[in-house]
Design an enzyme around this catalytic site. Structure first.
Site, short mmCIF file in Angstrom:
data_model
loop_
_atom_site.label_atom_id
_atom_site.label_comp_id
_atom_site.label_asym_id
_atom_site.label_seq_id
_atom_site.Cartn_x
_atom_site.Cartn_y
_atom_site.Cartn_z
CG HIS A 216 -6.27 1.24 12.66
ND1 HIS A 216 -7.04 2.38 12.56
CD2 HIS A 216 -5.73 1.06 11.41
CE1 HIS A 216 -6.99 2.85 11.33
NE2 HIS A 216 -6.20 2.06 10.61
CD GLU A 217 -3.09 -1.50 10.70
OE1 GLU A 217 -3.59 -1.82 9.60
OE2 GLU A 217 -2.74 -0.33 10.95
CD GLU B 159 -2.92 1.14 2.31
OE1 GLU B 159 -3.76 2.05 2.36
OE2 GLU B 159 -2.87 0.24 3.17
CG HIS C 143 -7.88 -1.53 8.10
ND1 HIS C 143 -8.70 -0.67 7.42
CD2 HIS C 143 -6.81 -0.79 8.52
CE1 HIS C 143 -8.17 0.55 7.42
NE2 HIS C 143 -7.03 0.51 8.08
N GLY D 91 2.96 2.62 10.51
CA GLY D 91 2.81 1.98 11.81
C GLY D 91 2.52 0.51 11.66
CB ALA D 92 0.48 -1.78 11.60
CG MET D 93 -0.03 -3.26 4.96
SD MET D 93 -1.05 -1.88 4.41
CE MET D 93 -2.23 -2.71 3.37
CD GLU D 94 -5.08 -1.92 5.72
OE1 GLU D 94 -5.70 -1.27 4.86
OE2 GLU D 94 -4.11 -1.45 6.34
CG ASN D 95 -0.41 -6.76 4.20
OD1 ASN D 95 -0.46 -6.03 3.24
ND2 ASN D 95 0.53 -6.66 5.13
#
Length: 877
Positions: free
Chosen positions: A303-304, A127, A307, A267-271
């Site tokens: 949060h992730e 992303e 998602h 911060g992070a990624m919601e894959n």
């Protein structure tokens, strides 16, 4: 193939549906840090409305094309064209199989986008537009595909090979290699594809859903850090339970994985099913992480995870809709955090963040609506506006509809759009179906930039209170009025909340009326409100507006003591502080002696005497606005005067209440709770703000107490708070404490960033030179975004030193931006935002800043990321 050098702008008005879709894709990775081979086998179909002349265009960036075949027949170069990262193919039919082989070099990928090396692991970040750095693809979020992934690598070096979905096969290969195969049954856009390979420590748990399904939970990290993942695991389970209870949303795969990565731009990624996190948003324990770190881990993990439905199952049609997933999911993680902790305190902290960071963005050169109409690099639009103003817009919808109808609207949203790529209009449509009313006027929030200014005035007539509301900024700019909720209550002269009767209110609860404001000027009548009652307006921060009310200090003091709404009670104190500081600034400009207003001191006294106050709330009530927040209230920022006034006020408050602060500090030190529960965190907040005021007096005893806390601290919160205070002033313990902290933590990458940050935020003289020295420290690695943000990002927030009249701060940052841009344009652009106050400083500083911005814009091979930010800052005059 090199990245495009032109600064191309993408417009929402130009969006068109893709003439082709890719329902299925099989990816094969032959991993190696120096050279990875990627084979992409795609089922390509023409869209129903595709025109005969439309060709298939795929995008690639900094990858090497090895071969290309259609229906297993290799194409020669005459059958396709490749130019400026666009691979164009004339399709042989309306449906075919396309196979592309590419080569990438993970260890040379310093942009941390696509497939790259972080420490000893290989991982992806796709992303917003990273997938094109892995293989040629229709890299846009509305192309949703089912992914089958095969990964092979050296087994000794990369014993774990992870991807999205469910593991369906694994085994050994010749030459010491092994493989895994993954299948994700849910179609997803390529930005949600993920791959991770490495040798990890692992903690495992499980969660039983409301329907009785068992979900395996796994968190991967560097070996030796397993115990630091326990808080993240418990946070994940709480988030899963909350999402089921509050929104009825159950996790849909049998496995959920998180991987902690040291080098990560975000911060992070919601894959889907495989969240990749910056290690600083996962790894915590009391010895190495502060209370703030613990709270951040809980929120980011939630949060992730959230998602999975708001972003993954329902995703974006295009990147202009980014707030559709990010604003909505921030709203959800905020509500989760409020339910886990003190609701009032959490709401105040959320509003603080919006005012401190989003309001300035709304009034600066990069101001944009939550649904922008154009961009040069979408990376630059992962902003506080998209996320946090976007969350406030969602919260307004909930306030207008009420809890029950909002939940009905969310249910409708998922029923209508599960598995689809949608727009903000689709979300509003779902809410309208639940609401039974049009949200057309409300939708203006999505298209309008800037923070609305609303004037409110209360008068009394015939036993009633009349509230007049004027959308001042709309009137001044000739804009159509917005629609928003305004929560209002009243308190009588004795401090008791009054029942409210307002026929035009949408609803009334907890002695608060929710008004629907929709006109440029509007009046609301409240019956049976006695003359002299105090109005409490915009309770809970019901709308993200700048509220103008002509209140005397006595009135603010009254609300500070008696308002039943936590936000407005805190806000009264905040406005009292801000007003006094601005008065001091004017006095300094007139060479008048400074004095502390008696109302402010009375307010602090009464707050300290109120033993019913929650410690965390009292800490907020005692906190002064930052220098940047005061500067936002001026047309031209008085850098030196704001700094001097705030330092004076801190010192004077510390002197007046020194004994009280010392007693409270001693009490909380001896009897305060241990651990990281809500109560203990609140007690430490209060203890350390008391210590901050004591140290502001610069008394020898106060420095000794801070030094003792630093040495005897049993947790990082207390140790770092003391170090921060000792670092801020010249004192006998400063250098000793900094050296001790460095010796103890220099081998802990996440802790040493705190050492950088406390120094970059210091108020000592010649800080620019000190920051320059820290850039050369052996533990500083500019390729790790956490280091850059801790040192340079903190320095940018240090208004007094970054905007030093010599211009040294500007020169330092511009040099680093030019250097960083060649390594990581995303991080460089975030640092370039430090120049956003160009139009708000005095002429001398503007000239100095202009020189630095022009130097950036003249740098060779400047990225689109930095160009967009720097040019906007310079043009904002």
């Amino acid at each position: 193939m090199q990245e495009k050098s032109s600064q191309h702008e993408t417009h929402l008005r130009d969006w068109k549906r893709s003439p082709f879709v890719i329902p299925d894709i099989h990816l094969k990775f032959e991993l190696d840090e120096k050279e990875t081979l990627v084979t992409s086998r795609m089922q390509v179909k023409a869209a129903p409305d595709r025109k005969p002349e439309e060709v298939l265009t795929l995008i690639g960036e900094e990858i090497e094309l090895i071969s290309l075949s259609i229906n297993d027949k290799q194409l020669d170069k005459s059958a396709f064209s490749e130019k400026d990262g666009e691979l164009t193919i004339a399709p042989p039919s309306s449906e075919f199989t396309l196979e592309i082989k590419t080569k990438v070099c993970p260890e040379k990928n310093l942009k941390l986008s696509g497939l790259y090396k972080s420490g000893n692991i290989l991982c992806t970040q796709n992303e917003a537009e990273g997938f094109r750095r892995i293989t040629y693809f229709i890299d846009r979020p509305d192309i949703m595909s089912r992914y089958n992934v095969e990964i092979s690598a050296d087994k000794a070096k990369y014993p774990y090979l992870l991807s999205n979905g469910n593991l369906i096969e694994s085994g050994n290969l010749e030459g010491g290699r092994h493989y895994t195969k993954w299948q994700d049954p849910f179609p997803k856009p390529c930005y949600l594809f993920a791959l991770v390979a490495g040798d990890f420590g692992l903690i495992e748990d499980h969660y039983i859903t409301h329907s009785g399904r068992k979900i395996d939970l796994k968190i991967y990290c560097d070996r030796g850090n397993e115990s630091k993942c326990l808080h993240a695991m418990s946070s994940l389970k709480r988030a899963m339970k909350w999402d089921e209870e509050v929104f009825g949303l159950e996790y849909d795969l049998d496995l959920f994985m998180i991987v902690a990565v040291l080098s990560f731009n975000f911060g992070a990624m919601e894959n889907k099913g495989l969240n990749i996190f910056n290690a600083n948003a996962i790894l915590v324990d009391e010895k190495t992480a502060t209370d703030e770190n613990f709270m951040r881990v809980e929120r980011v993990v939630a949060h992730e995870y959230f998602h999975n439905w708001t972003g993954n199952r329902v995703t974006l049609r295009d990147w202009f809709q980014l707030t559709l997933k990010e604003g909505l999911t921030v709203f959800r993680d905020q509500d989760f955090t409020q339910d886990m902790h003190n609701k009032g305190v959490q709401r105040i902290e959320d509003v603080q963040y919006v005012r401190r960071y989003q309001f300035p963005e709304d009034s600066g050169p990069t101001s944009h609506p939550i649904k922008p109409t154009s961009y040069i690099k979408i990376d630059n639009f992962y902003t506080t506006t998209i996320y946090y103003k976007g969350a406030e817009v969602i919260r307004m919808i909930k306030t207008l509809l009420g809890d029950a109808l909002f939940r009905k609207g969310m249910d409708t949203y998922f029923e209508l759009y599960d598995g689809k790529a949608v727009t903000t209009e689709d979300f509003l449509h779902a809410m309208e179906l639940a609401y039974g009313q049009s949200l057309k006027q409300f939708s203006r929030w999505y298209a309008r930039s800037g923070t609305p200014v609303v004037k409110a005035q209360v008068t009394f007539e015939d036993g009633a209170a009349i509230l007049e509301v004027e959308q001042k900024s709309c009137e001044e700019k000739g804009l159509e009025p917005l629609c928003f909720p305004l929560a209002v209550g009243f308190i009588d002269k004795e401090g008791k909340p009054l029942s409210v009767i307002c026929e035009s209110a949408s609803r009334v609860s907890d002695k608060t009326a929710v008004l629907k404001v929709s006109k440029a000027k509007e009046k609301f009548v409240f019956k049976n409100i006695p003359v002299g009652a105090h109005a409490s307006v915009n309770r809970h921060f019901s709308a993200p507006i700048i509220l103008e009310r002509e209140l005397r200090k006595e009135e603010r003091l009254f609300l500070m003591q008696h308002d039943i709404d936590s936000f407005n009670r805190w806000d009264a104190a905040y406005e009292l502080y801000a007003g006094c500081l601005l008065e001091m600034v004017e006095d300094l400009k007139k060479n008048k002696p400074l004095i502390v207003d008696k109302h402010l001191l009375e307010g602090i006294q009464k707050a300290l005497d109120d033993h019913q106050l929650d410690p965390a709330f009292l800490a907020l009530m005692l906190s002064l606005p930052g220098e940047g927040e005061i500067g936002e209230r001026q047309r031209v920022i008085d850098i030196e005067e704001i700094h001097a006034a705030r330092e004076f006020l801190k010192r004077e408050i510390g002197e007046v209440f020194y004994t009280r602060f010392k007693e409270k500090w001693q009490e909380l030190t001896e009897s305060g709770s241990s651990g990281t529960d809500t109560k203990a965190i609140g007690q430490r907040k209060l203890k350390n703000i008391c210590l901050a005021y004591m140290v502001a007096t610069q008394r020898e005893e106060a420095f000794e107490i801070a030094h003792r806390q630093f040495k005897e601290a049993k947790n990082m919160t207390d140790q770092l708070s003391a170090l921060d205070l000792l670092t801020n002033y010249a004192n006998p313990f400063r250098e000793e404490a900094l050296a001790a902290f460095y010796r103890e933590w220099k081998k802990e990458p996440l802790v040493i960033t705190k050492w950088f940050a406390v120094q970059a935020g210091s108020q000592i003289a010649s800080l620019q030179e000190k920051v320059g020295e820290l850039l050369k420290d052996p533990v500083y690695d500019e390729k790790v975004p956490n280091n850059v943000r801790a040192l340079l990002g903190t320095f940018l927030q240090n208004q007094y030193h970054f905007h030093d009249a010599s211009g040294k701060g500007y020169q330092l940052i511009s040099r680093e931006i030019i250097r960083l841009d060649q390594i990581n344009p995303h991080v460089a652009a975030s640092i370039a935002l430090g120049f956003k106050k160009y139009a708000r400083v005095d002429d001398k500083r503007q000239a100095l800043m202009r020189g630095s911005l022009e130097a950036i814009l003249k740098a060779p091979n400047l990225s689109p990321n930095v160009f967009e930010i720097a040019s906007k800052c310079l043009s904002n005059k």
